[in-house]
Design a protein around this motif. Structure first.
Motif, PDB file in Angstrom:
ATOM      1  N   THR A   1      61.427  53.989  40.541  1.00  0.00           N
ATOM      2  CA  THR A   1      61.882  52.651  40.134  1.00  0.00           C
ATOM      3  C   THR A   1      61.405  51.559  41.075  1.00  0.00           C
ATOM      4  N   ASP A   2      60.637  51.912  42.081  1.00  0.00           N
ATOM      5  CA  ASP A   2      60.098  50.901  43.001  1.00  0.00           C
ATOM      6  C   ASP A   2      58.678  50.532  42.576  1.00  0.00           C
ATOM      7  N   PRO A   3      58.441  49.287  42.170  1.00  0.00           N
ATOM      8  CA  PRO A   3      57.123  48.911  41.640  1.00  0.00           C
ATOM      9  C   PRO A   3      55.970  49.220  42.588  1.00  0.00           C
ATOM     10  N   GLY A   4      56.182  48.969  43.880  1.00  0.00           N
ATOM     11  CA  GLY A   4      55.103  49.209  44.834  1.00  0.00           C
ATOM     12  C   GLY A   4      54.711  50.667  44.928  1.00  0.00           C
TER      13      GLY A   4
ATOM     14  N   ALA B   1      53.025  51.938  41.675  1.00  0.00           N
ATOM     15  CA  ALA B   1      51.624  51.515  41.578  1.00  0.00           C
ATOM     16  C   ALA B   1      50.733  52.337  42.501  1.00  0.00           C
ATOM     17  N   SER B   2      51.194  52.570  43.721  1.00  0.00           N
ATOM     18  CA  SER B   2      50.352  53.296  44.674  1.00  0.00           C
ATOM     19  C   SER B   2      50.287  54.792  44.366  1.00  0.00           C
ATOM     20  N   THR B   3      51.331  55.318  43.732  1.00  0.00           N
ATOM     21  CA  THR B   3      51.388  56.755  43.477  1.00  0.00           C
ATOM     22  C   THR B   3      50.701  57.146  42.169  1.00  0.00           C
ATOM     23  N   TRP B   4      50.895  56.361  41.119  1.00  0.00           N
ATOM     24  CA  TRP B   4      50.380  56.759  39.799  1.00  0.00           C
ATOM     25  C   TRP B   4      49.439  55.721  39.167  1.00  0.00           C
ATOM     26  N   GLY B   5      49.165  54.640  39.878  1.00  0.00           N
ATOM     27  CA  GLY B   5      48.367  53.565  39.278  1.00  0.00           C
ATOM     28  C   GLY B   5      46.875  53.827  39.230  1.00  0.00           C
ATOM     29  N   ALA B   6      46.371  54.785  40.009  1.00  0.00           N
ATOM     30  CA  ALA B   6      44.927  55.083  40.050  1.00  0.00           C
ATOM     31  C   ALA B   6      44.114  53.813  40.299  1.00  0.00           C
TER      32      ALA B   6
ATOM     33  N   LEU C   1      50.164  47.454  38.406  1.00  0.00           N
ATOM     34  CA  LEU C   1      51.342  47.710  37.585  1.00  0.00           C
ATOM     35  C   LEU C   1      51.755  46.415  36.894  1.00  0.00           C
ATOM     36  N   THR C   2      51.899  46.449  35.579  1.00  0.00           N
ATOM     37  CA  THR C   2      52.261  45.239  34.827  1.00  0.00           C
ATOM     38  C   THR C   2      53.699  45.251  34.324  1.00  0.00           C
ATOM     39  N   ALA C   3      54.293  46.441  34.202  1.00  0.00           N
ATOM     40  CA  ALA C   3      55.685  46.519  33.728  1.00  0.00           C
ATOM     41  C   ALA C   3      56.277  47.860  34.136  1.00  0.00           C
TER      42      ALA C   3
ATOM     43  N   PHE D   1      50.214  49.847  33.104  1.00  0.00           N
ATOM     44  CA  PHE D   1      49.199  49.419  34.063  1.00  0.00           C
ATOM     45  C   PHE D   1      48.174  48.512  33.386  1.00  0.00           C
ATOM     46  N   ALA D   2      47.502  47.731  34.211  1.00  0.00           N
ATOM     47  CA  ALA D   2      46.555  46.731  33.704  1.00  0.00           C
ATOM     48  C   ALA D   2      45.388  47.348  32.957  1.00  0.00           C
ATOM     49  N   ASP D   3      45.081  48.617  33.222  1.00  0.00           N
ATOM     50  CA  ASP D   3      43.969  49.259  32.523  1.00  0.00           C
ATOM     51  C   ASP D   3      44.364  49.777  31.140  1.00  0.00           C
ATOM     52  N   GLY D   4      45.607  49.446  30.696  1.00  0.00           N
ATOM     53  CA  GLY D   4      46.042  49.822  29.348  1.00  0.00           C
ATOM     54  C   GLY D   4      46.817  51.121  29.276  1.00  0.00           C
TER      55      GLY D   4
END
Length: 421
Positions: free
Chosen positions: A122-125, A128-133, A137-139, A157-160
């Protein structure tokens, strides 16, 4: 010997009734304003100005206890969990206090004492760092949260990409990963893991398709073949038989009946009659052989691509079981859809169509009784701490179960058990 057996059964009944009464009082306490100062004292300190406390959700697990989620409005909103369930051992950030209803365990969300990975998911940061590749992160949205049990978080994520993060109790994520790989290796459509579990959080790619629930809403899933769902269950691999067996809905009927009574105390006689009818009917019907089973097989856990099943979700309960229980789970949920949302006007016709096909595959009477048991198990799930007339929805679910058992005539948006030749 028979008198000893009778006394033992009578003692167990009395113990259960005593436990049920304790939990009814605990549930009432958690839903009352009497618990508010306990919460504010724990998090804001005694002597500080009173803050507004609002109950957001309540969960009752008969035999385990009750849990409430609250919003404290002070300088900023803080969400707090309070449970009467036993939490063993020391957990950082968790407080314990005594009340007239026993020990209360209190924590600030997301520091759920049984879900160590909830803070990570639940922590955005960290998401994003763990699963964002490498993608932004957009939502981040909580799809479901059952305190002390599990949570599902959707990360966009921003890549869709959309990644679903399933937060599990300690030690359960590896088991879930193995189940998904078991299905995928057998070419059963299931969500694909993104990576290995991290702190008991499993990340999955988004499954293709729309929920079967949407098709039931639009036209009763008119283009869907009921036989396809039997074929999907038949495709579950033999390796499933090596997994631990879990109780089906009907096996836990006394607990679900007690939960229904706690939700609708004025309907206790009706609920207990249903319980007695189901328990009397089960031993004289054929459950069939033990086979690979899904364990939670209903419309919310099935994605569709047009008329084709494209993804089987929520495989936590996968294991050896009975086909009739999977099919009864499907029908019990389908039966109560109009009690969930009045727009499910096509559900009764869909129920008739699916019940006819399912009843040809298993013992019809066993299927009917077990579908009624599932409908009864869903009564307490209608509870809504914000009001919204949930009692009428709960009673609607109760009537669905009564109709399936033939205890009341069908009418309108209630299911109808077809005469199967």
């Amino acid at each position: 010997m028979s008198s000893l057996n009778y006394s033992s059964a009578e003692s167990r009944t009395e113990t259960r009734q005593s436990r049920d009464q304790v939990e009814v009082h605990q549930l009432a306490f958690l839903q009352s304003e009497a618990v508010h100062p306990v919460i504010t004292d724990a998090f804001l300190g005694k002597g500080l100005p009173a803050a507004e406390v609002t109950m957001e959700a309540v969960q009752h697990r008969p035999g385990a206890g009750a849990t409430g989620i609250y919003r404290i409005t002070a300088n900023e909103d803080v969400y707090v969990g309070v449970t009467t369930e036993r939490i063993h051992g020391h957990v950082d950030g968790v407080m314990r206090t005594e009340s007239e209803h026993g020990e209360l365990v209190i924590w600030q969300h997301p520091m759920d004492p049984s879900l160590p990975g909830l803070q990570l998911a639940t922590d955005p940061g960290t998401v994003a760092s763990t699963w964002g590749a490498g993608s932004e992160l957009t939502a981040l949205e909580t799809i479901s949260y059952r305190p002390l049990r599990r949570a599902v978080i959707a990360a966009d994520f921003a890549d869709g990409r959309r990644v679903y993060l399933k937060v599990l109790r300690e030690g359960h994520a590896r088991d879930l990963a193995d189940r998904h790989r078991m299905l995928l290796d057998a070419h059963v459509p299931a969500p694909v893991p993104v990576c290995e579990p991290i702190r008991d959080v499993m990340a999955f790619e988004q499954g293709r398709g729309v929920s079967l629930a949407e098709l039931f809403l639009s036209d009763g899933a008119a283009v869907v073949r009921p036989a396809d769902f039997i074929e999907l269950l038949e495709a579950l691999p033999a390796e499933v038989m090596g997994l631990p067996a879990r109780d089906a809905w009907t096996d836990r009927l006394p607990s679900y009946a007690s939960a229904a009574v706690s939700a609708l105390p004025g309907c206790e006689r009706r609920i207990r009659r249903l319980e007695e009818e189901v328990l009397a009917g089960i031993p004289v019907t054929d459950r069939g052989p033990v086979v690979p089973s899904h364990g939670d097989f209903y419309e919310a856990n099935l994605l569709m691509n047009g008329s084709q099943i494209s993804c089987l979700l929520d495989v936590d309960s996968l294991g050896p079981g009975y086909r009739v229980d999977d099919l009864a789970c499907f029908l019990g949920h389908l039966a109560v859809l109009p009690a969930v949302d009045s727009r499910y006007i096509h559900a009764p016709a869909a129920f008739d169509r699916f019940a006819r096909v399912f009843a040809a595959d298993v013992d019809s009477e066993s299927l009917r009784i077990r579908a009624a048991s599932v409908a009864l198990s869903l009564v307490s799930g209608a509870r809504d701490v914000r009001g919204n007339g949930w009692q009428s929805k709960a009673e609607h679910r109760l009537r669905c179960a009564e109709v399936l058992l033939g205890l009341t005539p069908t009418a309108g948006d209630l299911p109808h058990w077809p005469a199967v030749l």
